[in-house]
Design a protein around this motif. Structure first.
Motif, PDB file in Angstrom:
ATOM      1  N   VAL A   5       1.823  25.706 111.268  1.00 18.29           N
ATOM      2  CA  VAL A   5       2.505  26.968 111.588  1.00 18.29           C
ATOM      3  C   VAL A   5       2.267  27.286 113.056  1.00 18.29           C
ATOM      4  O   VAL A   5       1.124  27.490 113.481  1.00 18.29           O
ATOM      5  CB  VAL A   5       1.978  28.165 110.754  1.00 18.29           C
ATOM      6  CG1 VAL A   5       2.847  29.399 111.013  1.00 18.29           C
ATOM      7  CG2 VAL A   5       1.956  27.857 109.283  1.00 18.29           C
ATOM      8  N   ASP A   6       3.330  27.263 113.809  1.00 20.87           N
ATOM      9  CA  ASP A   6       3.254  27.622 115.230  1.00 20.87           C
ATOM     10  C   ASP A   6       2.080  26.960 115.951  1.00 20.87           C
ATOM     11  O   ASP A   6       1.293  27.620 116.648  1.00 20.87           O
ATOM     12  CB  ASP A   6       3.183  29.156 115.380  1.00 20.87           C
ATOM     13  CG  ASP A   6       4.512  29.800 115.023  1.00 20.87           C
ATOM     14  OD1 ASP A   6       5.559  29.127 115.178  1.00 20.87           O
ATOM     15  OD2 ASP A   6       4.510  30.955 114.578  1.00 20.87           O
ATOM     16  N   GLY A   7       1.958  25.660 115.747  1.00 21.68           N
ATOM     17  CA  GLY A   7       0.972  24.910 116.530  1.00 21.68           C
ATOM     18  C   GLY A   7      -0.385  24.769 115.883  1.00 21.68           C
ATOM     19  O   GLY A   7      -1.255  24.097 116.430  1.00 21.68           O
ATOM     20  N   ARG A   8      -0.580  25.405 114.700  1.00 24.17           N
ATOM     21  CA  ARG A   8      -1.887  25.298 114.041  1.00 24.17           C
ATOM     22  C   ARG A   8      -1.716  24.718 112.648  1.00 24.17           C
ATOM     23  O   ARG A   8      -0.745  25.021 111.962  1.00 24.17           O
ATOM     24  CB  ARG A   8      -2.528  26.688 113.904  1.00 24.17           C
ATOM     25  CG  ARG A   8      -2.909  27.331 115.253  1.00 24.17           C
ATOM     26  CD  ARG A   8      -3.891  28.475 115.059  1.00 24.17           C
ATOM     27  NE  ARG A   8      -3.502  29.377 113.974  1.00 24.17           N
ATOM     28  CZ  ARG A   8      -4.337  29.801 113.028  1.00 24.17           C
ATOM     29  NH1 ARG A   8      -5.589  29.431 112.999  1.00 24.17           N
ATOM     30  NH2 ARG A   8      -3.910  30.646 112.097  1.00 24.17           N
ATOM     31  N   ILE A   9      -2.676  23.884 112.248  1.00 23.77           N
ATOM     32  CA  ILE A   9      -2.689  23.390 110.859  1.00 23.77           C
ATOM     33  C   ILE A   9      -3.540  24.357 110.047  1.00 23.77           C
ATOM     34  O   ILE A   9      -4.705  24.605 110.387  1.00 23.77           O
ATOM     35  CB  ILE A   9      -3.295  21.970 110.779  1.00 23.77           C
ATOM     36  CG1 ILE A   9      -2.440  20.956 111.562  1.00 23.77           C
ATOM     37  CG2 ILE A   9      -3.487  21.543 109.323  1.00 23.77           C
ATOM     38  CD1 ILE A   9      -1.178  20.486 110.874  1.00 23.77           C
ATOM     39  N   VAL A  10      -2.925  24.936 108.991  1.00 27.82           N
ATOM     40  CA  VAL A  10      -3.648  25.918 108.173  1.00 27.82           C
ATOM     41  C   VAL A  10      -3.438  25.611 106.685  1.00 27.82           C
ATOM     42  O   VAL A  10      -2.524  24.858 106.325  1.00 27.82           O
ATOM     43  CB  VAL A  10      -3.165  27.376 108.457  1.00 27.82           C
ATOM     44  CG1 VAL A  10      -3.418  27.760 109.911  1.00 27.82           C
ATOM     45  CG2 VAL A  10      -1.695  27.553 108.099  1.00 27.82           C
ATOM     46  N   GLU A  11      -4.277  26.175 105.848  1.00 31.43           N
ATOM     47  CA  GLU A  11      -4.053  26.072 104.400  1.00 31.43           C
ATOM     48  C   GLU A  11      -2.818  26.912 104.067  1.00 31.43           C
ATOM     49  O   GLU A  11      -2.611  27.975 104.676  1.00 31.43           O
ATOM     50  CB  GLU A  11      -5.264  26.595 103.627  1.00 31.43           C
ATOM     51  CG  GLU A  11      -6.452  25.649 103.638  1.00 31.43           C
ATOM     52  CD  GLU A  11      -6.152  24.294 102.980  1.00 31.43           C
ATOM     53  OE1 GLU A  11      -5.354  24.231 102.023  1.00 31.43           O
ATOM     54  OE2 GLU A  11      -6.711  23.290 103.455  1.00 31.43           O
ATOM     55  N   ASP A  12      -2.015  26.467 103.096  1.00 33.29           N
ATOM     56  CA  ASP A  12      -0.748  27.169 102.843  1.00 33.29           C
ATOM     57  C   ASP A  12      -0.942  28.645 102.496  1.00 33.29           C
ATOM     58  O   ASP A  12      -0.133  29.487 102.883  1.00 33.29           O
ATOM     59  CB  ASP A  12       0.122  26.450 101.797  1.00 33.29           C
ATOM     60  CG  ASP A  12      -0.600  26.147 100.505  1.00 33.29           C
ATOM     61  OD1 ASP A  12      -1.802  26.446 100.399  1.00 33.29           O
ATOM     62  OD2 ASP A  12       0.052  25.611  99.601  1.00 33.29           O
ATOM     63  N   ARG A  13      -2.059  28.979 101.815  1.00 38.19           N
ATOM     64  CA  ARG A  13      -2.245  30.391 101.441  1.00 38.19           C
ATOM     65  C   ARG A  13      -2.470  31.286 102.664  1.00 38.19           C
ATOM     66  O   ARG A  13      -2.312  32.495 102.593  1.00 38.19           O
ATOM     67  CB  ARG A  13      -3.387  30.546 100.427  1.00 38.19           C
ATOM     68  CG  ARG A  13      -4.718  30.126 100.950  1.00 38.19           C
ATOM     69  CD  ARG A  13      -5.854  30.360  99.976  1.00 38.19           C
ATOM     70  NE  ARG A  13      -7.074  29.814 100.539  1.00 38.19           N
ATOM     71  CZ  ARG A  13      -7.429  28.545 100.477  1.00 38.19           C
ATOM     72  NH1 ARG A  13      -6.663  27.684  99.832  1.00 38.19           N
ATOM     73  NH2 ARG A  13      -8.530  28.117 101.049  1.00 38.19           N
ATOM     74  N   GLU A  14      -2.867  30.657 103.778  1.00 38.82           N
ATOM     75  CA  GLU A  14      -3.073  31.447 105.004  1.00 38.82           C
ATOM     76  C   GLU A  14      -1.778  31.686 105.764  1.00 38.82           C
ATOM     77  O   GLU A  14      -1.749  32.493 106.696  1.00 38.82           O
ATOM     78  CB  GLU A  14      -4.055  30.724 105.941  1.00 38.82           C
ATOM     79  CG  GLU A  14      -5.473  30.663 105.450  1.00 38.82           C
ATOM     80  CD  GLU A  14      -6.292  29.688 106.289  1.00 38.82           C
ATOM     81  OE1 GLU A  14      -6.102  29.627 107.518  1.00 38.82           O
ATOM     82  OE2 GLU A  14      -7.112  28.973 105.693  1.00 38.82           O
ATOM     83  N   ALA A  15      -0.741  30.981 105.410  1.00 34.12           N
ATOM     84  CA  ALA A  15       0.538  31.119 106.120  1.00 34.12           C
ATOM     85  C   ALA A  15       1.363  32.176 105.397  1.00 34.12           C
ATOM     86  O   ALA A  15       1.961  31.914 104.356  1.00 34.12           O
ATOM     87  CB  ALA A  15       1.271  29.787 106.125  1.00 34.12           C
ATOM     88  N   THR A  16       1.378  33.374 105.939  1.00 31.19           N
ATOM     89  CA  THR A  16       2.023  34.474 105.219  1.00 31.19           C
ATOM     90  C   THR A  16       3.058  35.161 106.111  1.00 31.19           C
ATOM     91  O   THR A  16       2.993  35.070 107.333  1.00 31.19           O
ATOM     92  CB  THR A  16       0.975  35.525 104.810  1.00 31.19           C
ATOM     93  OG1 THR A  16       0.263  35.910 105.973  1.00 31.19           O
ATOM     94  CG2 THR A  16       0.000  34.968 103.783  1.00 31.19           C
ATOM     95  N   VAL A  17       3.996  35.832 105.471  1.00 33.96           N
ATOM     96  CA  VAL A  17       4.966  36.660 106.207  1.00 33.96           C
ATOM     97  C   VAL A  17       4.948  38.052 105.591  1.00 33.96           C
ATOM     98  O   VAL A  17       4.529  38.231 104.440  1.00 33.96           O
ATOM     99  CB  VAL A  17       6.413  36.107 106.132  1.00 33.96           C
ATOM    100  CG1 VAL A  17       6.519  34.730 106.757  1.00 33.96           C
ATOM    101  CG2 VAL A  17       6.948  36.100 104.713  1.00 33.96           C
ATOM    102  N   SER A  18       5.437  39.010 106.358  1.00 37.02           N
ATOM    103  CA  SER A  18       5.580  40.368 105.834  1.00 37.02           C
ATOM    104  C   SER A  18       6.646  40.389 104.740  1.00 37.02           C
ATOM    105  O   SER A  18       7.643  39.663 104.830  1.00 37.02           O
ATOM    106  CB  SER A  18       6.014  41.290 106.975  1.00 37.02           C
ATOM    107  OG  SER A  18       6.486  42.501 106.440  1.00 37.02           O
ATOM    108  N   VAL A  19       6.463  41.249 103.730  1.00 34.65           N
ATOM    109  CA  VAL A  19       7.537  41.404 102.725  1.00 34.65           C
ATOM    110  C   VAL A  19       8.768  42.033 103.357  1.00 34.65           C
ATOM    111  O   VAL A  19       9.861  41.990 102.787  1.00 34.65           O
ATOM    112  CB  VAL A  19       7.117  42.233 101.487  1.00 34.65           C
ATOM    113  CG1 VAL A  19       6.081  41.492 100.674  1.00 34.65           C
ATOM    114  CG2 VAL A  19       6.653  43.614 101.856  1.00 34.65           C
ATOM    115  N   LEU A  20       8.616  42.613 104.544  1.00 32.40           N
ATOM    116  CA  LEU A  20       9.765  43.189 105.253  1.00 32.40           C
ATOM    117  C   LEU A  20      10.346  42.219 106.284  1.00 32.40           C
ATOM    118  O   LEU A  20      11.118  42.612 107.155  1.00 32.40           O
ATOM    119  CB  LEU A  20       9.365  44.511 105.923  1.00 32.40           C
ATOM    120  CG  LEU A  20       8.946  45.609 104.943  1.00 32.40           C
ATOM    121  CD1 LEU A  20       8.515  46.860 105.696  1.00 32.40           C
ATOM    122  CD2 LEU A  20      10.072  45.939 103.981  1.00 32.40           C
ATOM    123  N   SER A  21       9.998  40.947 106.181  1.00 33.18           N
ATOM    124  CA  SER A  21      10.567  39.933 107.083  1.00 33.18           C
ATOM    125  C   SER A  21      12.091  39.917 106.935  1.00 33.18           C
ATOM    126  O   SER A  21      12.604  39.855 105.812  1.00 33.18           O
ATOM    127  CB  SER A  21      10.011  38.566 106.690  1.00 33.18           C
ATOM    128  OG  SER A  21      10.962  37.561 106.931  1.00 33.18           O
TER     129      SER A  21
END
Ligand code: PMP
Length: 295
Positions: A5-21
């Motif tokens: 995500v945007d240049g970083r490797i993260v666990e999927d649960r850490e990759a979140t968006v706002s419900v108002l996206s």
């Protein structure tokens, strides 16, 4: 599963968006679907650069500014797969989206994020062939939605088509455009063989410019099979000798029935399906340039 995500490797649960996206609420996003094939020795991503270039073109069409080049996204994909240590067939999903909350529809200048996920994946459609229905939902017209962009919001059209086909007992939908011409499946381009001529709807009829479609046109040329890009009527579809879907997920899948009319799995479909398989597995030296090795 680790994702980029945007240049970083993260666990999927850490990759979140706002419900108002606005991507979640209004469908303002673009994405890709890519496959990687494990051939026993190495993992090869098929036409990775072309997919990332299409992602950037889709973004340009909808007016989304993606802050990465295609080359950076190619590298990020390889990094994502390595971070998971995968040694099997994969589906790769890059998606560009707005992570922050926003109620208004004016998305000018808002920051886009990109995520790349990869997961083990087998067949998408039945390899032995699918039963397809021409559904009542029409493909969104290019005057209403940018069909040439692989944009998230447009896929509600595809979901409605799949739900209708499934509710009628079929495996997959075939969509007509507003003028009644055959255009594509819910997530595949379509080819039809009539009297030895292979044809597929032209881009201007309102289809996604499929990378598998272009691959199959190239391979057909090599096999001496003439391909015509022309509008296809429903009657031509019903009187086809062979028909098949093509797409990253679908690969080359025979259509064995259309609206209750059985179709044989024909020789042209079989030859192209076999050739496509050879090419994606790196068994044809001429096309090694289409493969990105991961390891
Ligand atoms: N049409 C639609 C609507 C699709 O979603 C897809 C899958 N991306 C295709 C065609 C086939 O495109 P490709 O061969 O590039 O996967």
């Amino acid at each position: 599963m680790r994702i980029w995500v945007d240049g970083r490797i993260v666990e999927d649960r850490e990759a979140t968006v706002s419900v108002l996206s606005p991507t979640l609420n209004y469908g303002f996003g673009v994405f890709e679907g890519i496959r990687a094939y494990w051939n026993g020795k190495n993992l090869y991503v098929f036409r990775l650069a072309e997919h990332m270039e299409r992602l950037l073109r889709s973004a340009r069409i909808i007016g989304m500014d993606i802050p990465y080049t295609a080359e950076e996204l190619v590298k990020a994909t390889v990094e994502t797969i390595r971070a998971n240590g995968y040694r099997e067939d994969l589906y790769i999903r890059p998606v560009a989206f707005i992570a922050k909350p926003q109620i208004g529809l004016d998305v000018r200048g808002v920051q886009a994020s990109v995520a790349i996920a990869a997961l083990p994946f087998g067949k998408y459609l039945k390899a032995e062939g699918v039963r397809a229905a021409v559904v009542s939902w029409r493909r969104v017209h290019t005057s209403m939605m940018p069909v040439m962009a692989k944009a998230t919001g447009i896929y509600l059209n595809s979901i409605m088509a799949v739900l209708e086909a499934k509710s009628r007992g079929y495996d997959e939908a075939i969509l007509l455009n507003a003028e009644g011409k055959v255009v594509e499946g819910s997530g595949e381009n379509i080819f039809v063989v009539r009297r030895g001529i292979l044809m597929t709807p032209p881009v201007e009829d309102g289809i996604l410019e499929g990378i598998t479609r272009e691959t199959v046109i190239t391979l057909a040329g090599e096999l001496g099979i003439h391909v015509l890009e022309k509008s296809i009527s429903r009657e031509e579809l019903y009187t086809a000798d062979e028909a098949f879907f093509v797409g990253t997920a679908a690969e080359v899948t025979p259509i064995v029935e259309i609206d209750g009319r059985p179709l044989p799995r024909g020789p042209i479909t079989e030859r192209l399906a076999r050739k496509y398989r050879e090419v994606v597995l790196g068994q044809d030296e001429k096309y090694l340039g289409w493969l990105t090795p991961v390891y």
